[in-house]
Structure formats: structure tokens, C-alpha cells
Motif scaffolding. Structure first.
Motif, PDB file in Angstrom:
ATOM      1  N   LEU B  88      10.014   5.549  -7.164  1.00 18.12           N
ATOM      2  CA  LEU B  88       9.942   6.456  -6.291  1.00 18.12           C
ATOM      3  C   LEU B  88      10.573   7.710  -6.676  1.00 18.12           C
ATOM      4  O   LEU B  88      10.439   8.917  -5.923  1.00 18.12           O
ATOM      5  CB  LEU B  88      11.028   5.989  -5.174  1.00 18.12           C
ATOM      6  CG  LEU B  88      10.351   4.855  -4.090  1.00 18.12           C
ATOM      7  CD1 LEU B  88      11.393   4.521  -3.238  1.00 18.12           C
ATOM      8  CD2 LEU B  88       9.180   5.282  -3.532  1.00 18.12           C
ATOM      9  N   TYR B  89      11.335   8.046  -7.980  1.00 15.77           N
ATOM     10  CA  TYR B  89      11.688   9.223  -8.096  1.00 15.77           C
ATOM     11  C   TYR B  89      11.630   9.599  -9.661  1.00 15.77           C
ATOM     12  O   TYR B  89      11.349   8.650 -10.307  1.00 15.77           O
ATOM     13  CB  TYR B  89      13.296   9.277  -7.655  1.00 15.77           C
ATOM     14  CG  TYR B  89      13.946   8.150  -8.878  1.00 15.77           C
ATOM     15  CD1 TYR B  89      14.636   8.580  -9.987  1.00 15.77           C
ATOM     16  CD2 TYR B  89      13.882   6.866  -8.588  1.00 15.77           C
ATOM     17  CE1 TYR B  89      15.296   8.010 -10.862  1.00 15.77           C
ATOM     18  CE2 TYR B  89      14.658   6.104  -9.580  1.00 15.77           C
ATOM     19  CZ  TYR B  89      15.421   6.466 -10.482  1.00 15.77           C
ATOM     20  OH  TYR B  89      15.843   5.578 -11.446  1.00 15.77           O
ATOM     21  N   GLU B  90      11.389  10.780  -9.958  1.00 17.03           N
ATOM     22  CA  GLU B  90      11.376  11.230 -11.389  1.00 17.03           C
ATOM     23  C   GLU B  90      12.787  11.586 -11.884  1.00 17.03           C
ATOM     24  O   GLU B  90      13.613  12.285 -11.073  1.00 17.03           O
ATOM     25  CB  GLU B  90      10.577  12.411 -11.420  1.00 17.03           C
ATOM     26  CG  GLU B  90       9.088  12.082 -11.071  1.00 17.03           C
ATOM     27  CD  GLU B  90       8.425  13.540 -10.797  1.00 17.03           C
ATOM     28  OE1 GLU B  90       8.528  14.559 -11.426  1.00 17.03           O
ATOM     29  OE2 GLU B  90       7.619  13.652  -9.725  1.00 17.03           O
ATOM     30  N   PRO B  91      13.259  10.779 -12.947  1.00 14.81           N
ATOM     31  CA  PRO B  91      14.620  11.205 -13.407  1.00 14.81           C
ATOM     32  C   PRO B  91      14.986  12.683 -13.441  1.00 14.81           C
ATOM     33  O   PRO B  91      16.042  12.996 -13.231  1.00 14.81           O
ATOM     34  CB  PRO B  91      14.615  10.251 -14.585  1.00 14.81           C
ATOM     35  CG  PRO B  91      13.561   9.548 -14.555  1.00 14.81           C
ATOM     36  CD  PRO B  91      12.386   9.911 -13.644  1.00 14.81           C
ATOM     37  N   GLY B  92      14.013  13.329 -14.108  1.00 12.66           N
ATOM     38  CA  GLY B  92      14.346  14.692 -14.294  1.00 12.66           C
ATOM     39  C   GLY B  92      14.683  15.234 -12.821  1.00 12.66           C
ATOM     40  O   GLY B  92      15.749  16.317 -12.923  1.00 12.66           O
TER      41      GLY B  92
END
Lengths: 484, 314
Positions: B88-92
Motif C-alpha cells: 500500500l505504500y512506497e518506502p521512498g
């Protein structure tokens, strides 16, 4: 009872009541909406007249005064915004009623009319509200109606509507956090009451920062404009018109109300310069991207990003001491932009219906059926660029006067450069009309002549706004404060 | 407040933060939705601790109940199993922007809340309660002092229903085939209880926590439960029949009450002297009915059939 207090009651109740009627009886949609629009336009005009005569006033709701109750605030600023909303609302509704029926394969936007009237009512509620929480509910109203209207045509418009929903809900939530802090600190939500009691302390500063951030997101001010071009570019033409002309202006309207009302003690040079720099970046970045667009409606959508940058120049200019011309100039620009931008979107809608495609290089050639729309486009462009004697010219003139009077040569340069960009991208669009264009096989579609007429009337009123400059100056004489 | 209270509140706050983290960061969407539902229930508990039972009721019914059911049925319509397991999220973006921004916001809010005198308007509300026509301060605020807000809020609900209808038809079949034969029976058994509780809450609203929003929410949640237990959605989008009228009833009545004040030469929404009590009860009944039906309509996820489901349903 002050004469005129019935005006806000009509402006608030009528669109909501009409929305219920057309939801229950869809087949009455067009006559009910156009009739409602005519009444709302007349009442808004009358309200402007009353404010010109006797100045602004505040009226309590339910017989309860602030801080317990809610009030409506009517002054030069809110009356002009109500008038702008009525003019764009009526012209947009007329355009939508006159457009040819969509092909059988396309989605049938059956719920356009109730959503349109709900948006109208939400905007009127917002421009009347004198209470921060009431403003929040009105903002939610406006957001949800806008999302519904953007998504009506389905396909990629629904993706744009979804992005807009997320962005605008984030903006509302951040705004609401600030409202809660202010209530916790001052036990008041009324704008005038807060303006009397606000102190520049930490809680107020955090609240101001949050509410400003939320509203900057809603007004699509650079760099928070990412959601605007797709949403405004892909919506139906009438919807793009009201979104760019009035919904974005509503975010800006609240910024002005707050920073020249409750947050005025916090408006030091630093904050004012920061807001001004955001505006300058918006003017230049939006202008540059508008110049690079290949689709007529996307070009107009990026132009909105650029034009609202001018509005933010009011903060550094007022902070530098040039209050009156800067303030009147910014509001004049917002009004002139609203009328001209709605005219551009409606004209573009008619032109695209005529050619069947929105690519700039395809819009040339045979212009039968689109002549009125192109004339409207040209007149609106003249006002947006700021040719005398249009409203755009007067607004820029007043801003330039303020910049010269306060020694703000940087802001003057932004104004000039932005004007050059505006002229360049609008020239590109107008140039497309006289190019050969793409050969379309067969006869052009027969379009109702009413289609271009609304755009023409809006463009002409943007131009005529310049002639009404003394009246506008008098309307805004009281300044941006809220009457108590 | 004793030590036990402080410990309980601290645990509650920690659990809320942890569940919020789970709801946003869980890679499995089902896990995220369940965390969200539990978050809503604990949030209701937090409102109880803050002595706001009205909000607790609404939070439990809408925040955990109706929203949770909506999320679960949306999850059900993601066809592939892979669709349910998404990053669900992009780490960057998360570490570069959202997490620092969220931490800064939380820090600023904590610092600001620390300094809040929080005077509120409780005393002013109590001082004017006698003239409001009701004995419960929350109802007095919602339907008298700030009735304009309530009008717009009910308007937002109706607007949301119209917006959802504008997106397309309700999916058919609405609910998957029930694995348990006991559920329909249980649903039928429970629905009268929901109706009874809603009516009680509505009546209570004039003098104690309750009123149109919790009553409507409970009734709406009961109707959704019936639907989950296999009942046919009885609401129609046809222009004929009562449904569009009932959906609009709350907003229409509030508008009428507002305009009536002006017509009688008073302020917008000013109730004639002595009539505030009965008028507010009437408005609450209308609003409660509309809210229940609107929540149910939101759950249908689209415009219902125009002329009934017989033949087209499952």
C-alpha cells in the motif's frame, strides 16, 4: 430587520430546494434549474446593489448570536462572489441544457442536475458563512458535489475524480484540525469574534498553518496543484467552468478571509513573502505548462493554476503597506478570471463538440457552427491577458499600482512575466482556429446556437467589469475584514 | 481520575496508534480492514472515556459498523487474491515525505494541545438550554443553536448518496451466497430489536444522549445487517414510489423549518416561541428516517434497480 436579509435566505435555500425537486422529479430538471438560476442571478445582483447602498451586515441564524449561534456575513467581497457563482452557474446550466444528447454508447450523466444544484447551494453557503465550522461543512458539500460532477463522464474522468477526492478530503481534514485548535483556544468559531480576540501564540500559529495548508491544497496553489489539471481538463465543459471559476476561488476566498481577519496579527513580512513567492511560482510554472499543452481544455486548466498565483500577490503587497489598491486589484482579478475562465471552458466545450476532438492542431479549418464560441474565446482571452478596458486590465493595473507604491518591483516583474505567458498560450489557442486543421469527413454536427451564447455573455461581462471598476472599488472599500 | 483510569487511557491511546499503523501499513488488505474496524470500536470507547456518549454511539455504528461493512464488501469485489495483497505504500515516499510530515504534524498538534486552555462553550450552552426547547445540550446545539450545520450535514449525506448513484448501478448480486443458514434467521430475529433501539434513542434525544444521528445510524446498520443475512434490498431508484421522498425528507424538513422562520418575519431557523420542543422532535424523526435510509443507500454501492429485483436478483 435590515432590508436585504431575505437575500441570503433565498441564495442559501433555493438551490438546495431545487436540488431536492430535480432529484425526486428528474424530468423537470432543465426548467427548474434554469428558473432557479435566473432567480439566483437576480437576487445576487440585487444583493450587490443593497451592499453598495448601505454597506455590509451580519445576520444571525435562529436568533442566536455568536459565540453560541451561527451567522451569515454579507459584504462587498461575499456579494461579488455570490454574483460570480450565479452568473457562472446559470451560464453553465444553459450550456449543459443546450448540448447535443450524448451518443448512445456514452454514459448518460443522469445525475448532473441535482449535483449541479447541490454544488451551487454549497458554494453559496460557503460565501455566506461567518463561522469556521459552518465553512467546513460547506467545504465538504462543495467537495463531494465536485467529485460527483467530475466523475460523471466515466473513464479517465473517474480516476481524476478519485484523485481530487483524496486531495480535497486531505485538505478538509487539515483545515478541520486547525478549526478544532482555534475552538479549544478561544471558545469561538465566529470570524468576527475571533478577529477581536486572537493573540499571536503557538496554538494560533499551528492552527493558522494547518488551515492555510488545507486551503492551499483546495485552491490548487503551487506546489499543491497536482490534482487540478486532470480533474478540470477531463470533466464535462460546464463542470470545468464552475470548478475553475468558482470552486478554486472559494479556497482563495477563505484564505483572504482568514488572513485579513482572525490571522491578521500573524501576517508578518515573512508569512506574506512566503505566500507571495508561492503565488509567483504558480504564475510562472502554470504559465509554462499551459504553453506546453496540446489539448485545448488542458491548456485552459493549467491557466487556472497560473492565474490564481496573482491572487496570492495580495499578501506581500498588503504587508508592504499598499492595502487598498492591492486588495481591490486581487479581488478584481479573481472576479475577472472567474468570468473569463468560465467563458473559455464553455467556448472550448462548444468548439470541441464542433470538431469532435480537443487537440489544438485539429481545431482549424471550417469553423461553421463554432464562430460565436471562437469570438467568446477571443474576448475572454483579452480579459485574461489584461487588455484595456477589461476587468483583467483593471485588476492588474491596481496590483501594479500597489507594487509601485510599495517598491515591490519583484512582484511587478512577476505580474509582467505572467502576462507575457498568458498572452503566449492564449495566442497559441486562437492561432489554432485559423490553421488548416484536420479534414473531417462529412457535414459538421448541427449545434444549438445557445451553446456559444452563454460563453459570449460571460466573456462580455468579464470585459465590461473593467467599465464597472469604480463600482467594484466602492464595493470593496470596506476592506477585507468581516463586519461584526 | 484514579491511577487505573490513567493506565487504561494510556493503553487505549497506544492501541489506537498501533491499530492506525496496522490499518495503513498492513500488506494484506483484509488485515488492514479488520484493524480499521477494531480501531473504530476502540475509538468509540475513547469517546466514552471523554464523556461524549453521543459521539461514541455514532462512531460505533458508522465508523466501525457501516464503514467496516462497506470496506469488507469492497474487498470481496477485488476478484483476484493478488489484488488483496498489495503493497500500500512506497518506502521512498513513505520515509521521504509522509512519515516525517505526519510526525511533524503530530508533534505540532501535541505541543499546541498541551497549551490549550480548552474553555469550550459548555457554560453558554447550559445557560441558554432553557430557551432551546430540549433538555439535552447536544440536541440543543444540533437542532437549535447550530441547526444550520445539521441541515448542511444531512445535505452532505443526501449528496453523497446521489454521487454514488451517479457512478453506476448497484452490483448484483449484492452479497455473496451465505455459508450459514442460521444467519438469515438471526437477522430477521434481530431487526425488530434494531427498530426498537432506534425509536428509543430518537425519543431519548430530547433529554439524554441519543437523537437523530445515533438513531438513524442504528436503524441503518440494522438494515445493512438484514441485507447481509440475505434479505433483498427493498429500496428502488424509481421516480414513482416513496424512496426518493424519504431520502430527501430530512433535508427538506430542515429547509422548511429554516424558511418558515423567515416567512414569519423572524431570523432564518428561528422557531416561534414555545414551539421549539415539538418542532425539534418532528425534525428529529424526519432526519432519523432519512439518515437510516441514506446509510443503507450508501451501502448499496450504486443506484438500486428501478423496478425491483425479482427475476434479476440472485
Amino acid at each position: 430587520m435590515i432590508p436585504g436579509t431575505a437575500g441570503p435566505v433565498v441564495l442559501f435555500s433555493l438551490p438546495l430546494a431545487a436540488a431536492i425537486v430535480v432529484f425526486i422529479r428528474p424530468r423537470w430538471s432543465v426548467p427548474v434549474t434554469l428558473g432557479t438560476g435566473a432567480v439566483l442571478l437576480a437576487v445576487a445582483l440585487w444583493l450587490v446593489g443593497v451592499v453598495l447602498q448601505q454597506g455590509g451586515w451580519r445576520q444571525d441564524i435562529g436568533g442566536w448570536t455568536a459565540p453560541l449561534g451561527i451567522g451569515w456575513n454579507v459584504d462587498g467581497l461575499s456579494a461579488t462572489m455570490l454574483l460570480l457563482n450565479a452568473a457562472v452557474g446559470l451560464a453553465g446550466a444553459a450550456f449543459h441544457a443546450a448540448r447535443p444528447a450524448p451518443p448512445a454508447t456514452a454514459r448518460d450523466p443522469r445525475f448532473f442536475w441535482p449535483l449541479w444544484l447541490f454544488l451551487w447551494g454549497g458554494l453559496n453557503a460557503l460565501f455566506l458563512a461567518a463561522d469556521l465550522f459552518n465553512v467546513y461543512v460547506a467545504l465538504e458539500f462543495v467537495s463531494i458535489a465536485s467529485v460527483g460532477l467530475i466523475g460523471l463522464v466515466g473513464g479517465s474522468a473517474q480516476a481524476a475524480a478519485w484523485r481530487y477526492l483524496l486531495a480535497t478530503l486531505l485538505g478538509s481534514t487539515i483545515y478541520l484540525l486547525g478549526v478544532a485548535l482555534l475552538y479549544g483556544r478561544y471558545a469561538a468559531l465566529d470570524l468576527a469574534l475571533l478577529a477581536e480576540g486572537v493573540e499571536p501564540d503557538l496554538v494560533t500559529a499551528v492552527a493558522a498553518a494547518l488551515m492555510t495548508l488545507g486551503l492551499l491544497l483546495k485552491a490548487a496553489i503551487f506546489p499543491l496543484h497536482f490534482w487540478l489539471p486532470a480533474a478540470h481538463g477531463r470533466a464535462p465543459p460546464a463542470v470545468s467552468a464552475v470548478l475553475s471559476a468558482v470552486v478554486i476561488a472559494a479556497g482563495y476566498y477563505l484564505l483572504v478571509r482568514l488572513w485579513f481577519g482572525p490571522f491578521a496579527p500573524l501576517l508578518g513580512t515573512g508569512v506574506a513573502t512566503l505566500l507571495g513567492l508561492l503565488g509567483a511560482a504558480a504564475v510562472l510554472w502554470g504559465g509554462l505548462l499551459a504553453l506546453m499543452q496540446r489539448h485545448l481544455k488542458m491548456l485552459i486548466a493549467y491557466s487556472t493554476v497560473s492565474q490564481f498565483g496573482y491572487g496570492l500577490l495580495v499578501f506581500p503587497l498588503v504587508a508592504a503597506g499598499a492595502a487598498h489598491p492591492a486588495w481591490a486589484g486581487a479581488v478584481m482579478l479573481v472576479l475577472a478570471h472567474g468570468l473569463a475562465k468560465a467563458a473559455l471552458f464553455l467556448a472550448a466545450g462548444a468548439i470541441i463538440l464542433r470538431h469532435g476532438i480537443g487537440r489544438l492542431e485539429a481545431l482549424g479549418g471550417d469553423q461553421r457552427g463554432a464562430v460565436v464560441a471562437w469570438v467568446a474565446f477571443a474576448v475572454a482571452s483579452a480579459s485574461l491577458v489584461g487588455l484595456p478596458p477589461t476587468g483583467g486590465f483593471v485588476g492588474k493595473w491596481w496590483l501594479a499600482q500597489a507594487a509601485l507604491a510599495s517598491g515591490g518591483y519583484f512582484w511587478l516583474a512577476v505580474l509582467m512575466l505572467g502576462t507575457a505567458f498568458t498572452a503566449a498560450y492564449l495566442w497559441r489557442a486562437l492561432q489554432a482556429a485559423v490553421e488548416p486543421g484536420w479534414e473531417s469527413g462529412g457535414e459538421p454536427p448541427t449545434l444549438s446556437p445557445a451553446l456559444g451564447l452563454g460563453a459570449l455573455l460571460l466573456a462580455l461581462s468579464a470585459a465590461a467589469l473593467g467599465l464597472a471598476a469604480p463600482l467594484i472599488a466602492r464595493l470593496l472599500d470596506a476592506g477585507p475584514g468581516v463586519s461584526g | 481520575m484514579g491511577t487505573a483510569g490513567v493506565i487504561f487511557d494510556g493503553l487505549l491511546a497506544l492501541a489506537l496508534v498501533w491499530l492506525a499503523w496496522q490499518a495503513t501499513r498492513a500488506a494484506d488488505l483484509f488485515h488492514a480492514v479488520v484493524s480499521f474496524i477494531v480501531f473504530g470500536l476502540l475509538m468509540a470507547l475513547a469517546w466514552v472515556r471523554l464523556e461524549a456518549p453521543d459521539i461514541a454511539l455514532a462512531e460505533a455504528a458508522i465508523g466501525a459498523g457501516a464503514t467496516g461493512a462497506l470496506l469488507l464488501s469492497a474487498l470481496d469485489r477485488l476478484v483476484t487474491r493478488e489484488g488483496r495483497r498489495t503493497v500500500l505504500y512506497e518506502p521512498g515516499a513513505a520515509w521521504g515525505f509522509w512519515i516525517p510530515a505526519g510526525a511533524a504534524l503530530l508533534g505540532a498538534l501535541t505541543l499546541a494541545a498541551w497549551k490549550l486552555p480548552a474553555p469550550g462553550l459548555g457554560d453558554e450552552v447550559l445557560a441558554s438550554l432553557g430557551a432551546s426547547g430540549v433538555d439535552h445540550p447536544v440536541t440543543a446545539v444540533l437542532l437549535n443553536f447550530r441547526a444550520l450545520d445539521t441541515l448542511l450535514e444531512i445535505g452532505v449525506l443526501l449528496l453523497a448518496a446521489v454521487t454514488i448513484w451517479s457512478l453506476g448501478r448497484a452490483p448484483s448480486p449484492l452479497v455473496p451466497v451465505m455459508p450459514s443458514p442460521a444467519l438469515p434467521a438471526l437477522g430477521r430475529l434481530l431487526f425488530p430489536v434494531f427498530v426498537l433501539v432506534a425509536a428509543y434513542l430518537l425519543w431519548r434525544g430530547s433529554h439524554a444522549p441519543g437523537g437523530a444521528f445515533p438513531a438513524g445510524a442504528v436503524l441503518g446498520a440494522g438494515a445493512i445487517l438484514m441485507l447481509l443475512a440475505g434479505a433483498r434490498p427493498w429500496i428502488r431508484s424509481s421516480e414513482h414510489g416513496p424512496w426518493r421522498w424519504i431520502l430527501s425528507l430530512g433535508l427538506a424538513m430542515l429547509l422548511a423549518a429554516g424558511i418558515a422562520g423567515t416567512v414569519m418575519g423572524q431570523a432564518f431557523f428561528q422557531y416561534p416561541p414555545g414551539t421549539a420542543g415539538p418542532l425539534i422532535l418532528l425534525l428529529e424523526v424526519a432526519a432519523g428516517l432519512s439518515i437510516a435510509l441514506l446509510l443503507f443507500a450508501l451501502y448499496l454501492r450504486g443506484e438500486p434497480c428501478e423496478h425491483g429485483y425479482r427475476g434479476s436478483g440472485p
